[in-house]
Motif scaffolding. Structure first.
Motif, PDB file in Angstrom:
ATOM      1  N   UNK A  89     -23.007  38.848  10.094  1.00 20.46           N
ATOM      2  CA  UNK A  89     -22.658  39.537   8.842  1.00 20.46           C
ATOM      3  C   UNK A  89     -21.572  38.775   8.102  1.00 20.46           C
ATOM      4  N   UNK A  90     -21.489  39.028   6.809  1.00 21.05           N
ATOM      5  CA  UNK A  90     -20.465  38.398   5.979  1.00 21.05           C
ATOM      6  C   UNK A  90     -19.075  38.834   6.458  1.00 21.05           C
ATOM      7  N   UNK A  91     -18.206  37.884   6.843  1.00 20.93           N
ATOM      8  CA  UNK A  91     -16.866  38.278   7.276  1.00 20.93           C
ATOM      9  C   UNK A  91     -16.033  38.825   6.116  1.00 20.93           C
ATOM     10  N   UNK A  92     -15.210  39.823   6.427  1.00 17.33           N
ATOM     11  CA  UNK A  92     -14.291  40.383   5.434  1.00 17.33           C
ATOM     12  C   UNK A  92     -12.871  39.896   5.678  1.00 17.33           C
ATOM     13  N   UNK A  93     -12.704  39.109   6.740  1.00 18.02           N
ATOM     14  CA  UNK A  93     -11.389  38.584   7.055  1.00 18.02           C
ATOM     15  C   UNK A  93     -11.370  37.969   8.433  1.00 18.02           C
ATOM     16  N   UNK A  94     -10.146  37.797   8.961  1.00 14.70           N
ATOM     17  CA  UNK A  94      -9.940  37.199  10.273  1.00 14.70           C
ATOM     18  C   UNK A  94      -8.997  38.080  11.083  1.00 14.70           C
ATOM     19  N   UNK A  95      -9.178  38.069  12.397  1.00 15.85           N
ATOM     20  CA  UNK A  95      -8.225  38.669  13.329  1.00 15.85           C
ATOM     21  C   UNK A  95      -7.494  37.501  13.970  1.00 15.85           C
ATOM     22  N   UNK A  96      -6.187  37.419  13.771  1.00 14.41           N
ATOM     23  CA  UNK A  96      -5.416  36.282  14.252  1.00 14.41           C
ATOM     24  C   UNK A  96      -4.265  36.776  15.117  1.00 14.41           C
TER      25      UNK A  96
END
Length: 182
Positions: A89-96
């Protein structure tokens, strides 16, 4: 005499009011569900890995894990975040952030990470921290703050392992309930 009586009545009223607990209404002011996908570096998948062991107790051999519970391993990640459980799916962000395996007797970790969201749905960061007793079905960690659309937000994130493929891939479902919204 009148001033003493007024002071006594005010003090008594104040003491009585403070002795009764204040009823709090814990209704979330905002609710969000996100999925993050962790692809673990295993020594052969450098092109698509999103996390890696950066400190390990066994001679800093980053491809050989510590005991069965990974005790002492420090993992840093930069994982894609989606609104559904599909990695494609299209990412909405990152978990960092990072997790540290902190138990010699069971799977458990200490988490510290930030959702960095930049999409048409949400823009800003959400910072989370807490203990992750991995074998429990659901785990709660604290939302300690945020920026952008989540400026000064606080609440609870309930984490659930949504998929697990050995030491290669796992997906977490994170349901965030904000109780303080600005």
């Amino acid at each position: 005499m009148g001033a003493k009586a007024t002071f006594f009545l005010f003090f008594t009223f104040f003491a009585l009011c403070s002795s009764f607990p204040v009823e709090r209404n814990y209704v979330p002011c905002k609710h969000l569900v996100l999925f993050f996908h962790d692809i673990i570096y295993n020594g052969r998948n450098a092109l698509n890995a999103t996390s890696a062991i950066v400190a390990a107790p066994q001679g800093a051999n980053l491809t050989k894990l510590a005991n069965i519970f990974h005790f002492g391993n420090l993992v840093v990640f930069d994982d894609p975040v989606t609104l559904d459980n599909n990695l494609q799916s299209e990412p909405v962000g990152r978990a960092q952030g990072f997790y540290i395996y902190d138990s010699r007797n069971t799977f458990s970790a200490c988490l510290g990470f930030t959702f960095v969201l930049n999409s048409t749905h949400h823009e800003g960061t959400i910072t989370l921290a807490g203990a992750d007793p991995t074998l429990k079905k659901t785990r709660d960690i604290s939302v300690t703050g945020g920026t952008g659309d989540f400026f000064m937000h606080r609440g609870i994130a309930t984490i659930m392992t949504d998929a697990f493929e050995g030491e290669v891939y796992f997906r977490l479902r994170v349901e965030i309930k904000f109780y303080e919204c600005w």
